[in-house]
Design a protein around this motif. Structure first.
Motif: not given
Length: 297
Positions: A28-32, A113-119, A263-266
């Protein structure tokens, strides 16, 4: 003296649950724009080896990772990746600690990768296929065992012997054939150094594919047809345009490629459409690892 941690000590400072959450914050911080992460500098060494210099800065800390990637090192009995991550206080500029670079790279890549699974999958995977039997595959197997211990794990490698050797190290895994992935595999993670696609199966809803291994514009693990038929996410939208060979060689329409931050909030989508998550890595993820290590050191 600046505290300096070896591979085992660095791993102990980077437990996967905390590392995944630190990566969620860093994405999120990188995107912002709260984390600045210029393109990494890559310089050639001998016989196809590379020297990589990566920097990221935030309001609290900055990191500099200097690592070498030497494909011929396993034949020498040496690791393919070696180096260090220096963690710098963003206020006074002092080096607060130094971490083992290969360990940081391996663990933050598996955690991403695990964050990708979560999201993108949004639930615990039921059956995971790892393609590859090297260090990065081992990092992913360990992360899966800690975060999703109920998932079945299958491993496909360049040879049956390599897969059997890997499964001897990780008894909860079973050898598999890449030519015939289990129909119920809902998560595929490719962790190879192959320059040619190793995963050529059609994209399908209900299966999240995470491509980790290729980080050069002329190398790909995922077949072009699979890429083009998938909804594509990347970890670093800027870096992917220069380094994600899976996407570049497939001639992907970049207008349809999204960063994982989107995709974080989707709502999760991999159960209803084919999704590919391509990671190339960037120093922002090393910064997330450095925060985790600082909190525990």
């Amino acid at each position: 003296m600046t505290p300096t941690f070896d591979a085992e000590q660095t791993a102990a400072l980077l437990p996967y649950p905390q590392l995944v959450q630190a990566l969620r914050r860093a994405v999120a911080e990188l995107a912002d724009g709260a984390i600045l992460c210029p393109a990494r500098q890559v310089e050639p060494l001998q016989d196809g080896a590379l020297l990589l210099s990566m920097v990221a800065t935030a309001r609290d800390i900055a990191v500099h990772k200097l690592i070498s990637v030497v494909p011929n090192n396993p034949a020498r009995g040496l690791p393919t990746i070696s180096g260090r991550v220096s963690v710098v206080d963003a206020v006074d500029g002092t080096v607060r600690l130094v971490l083992d670079g290969a360990t940081v790279t391996g663990r933050r890549t598996a955690a991403l990768s695990m964050l990708g699974v979560e999201v993108l999958l949004g639930r615990a995977p039921r059956h995971v296929l790892i393609v590859g039997a090297g260090t990065q595959a081992a990092n992913h197997a360990q992360a899966l065992s800690e975060l999703y211990p109920q998932a079945r794990l299958s491993v496909a490698a360049r040879s049956a012997e390599a897969a059997a050797h890997f499964c001897a190290r990780f008894p909860f895994a079973a050898p598999a054939l890449l030519s015939e992935p289990a129909p119920d595999a809902d998560l595929v993670i490719t962790c190879t150094t192959s320059r040619q696609p190793v995963y050529l199966h059609p994209a399908q809803a209900g299966r999240l594919v995470i491509a980790v291994g290729a980080f050069k514009p002329d190398a790909a693990e995922i077949g072009a047809d699979t890429v083009r038929a998938s909804r594509v996410f990347v970890d670093d939208p800027h870096g992917a345009r220069h380094e994600a060979g899976d996407l570049l060689l497939a001639g992907v329409d970049w207008a349809g490629v999204q960063g994982i931050a989107a995709a974080l909030a989707a709502r999760p989508m991999a159960d209803t459409e084919a999704v590919l998550f391509k990671t190339v890595g960037c120093a922002a993820w090393d910064l997330a690892a450095a925060r985790t290590a600082l909190a525990r050191s």
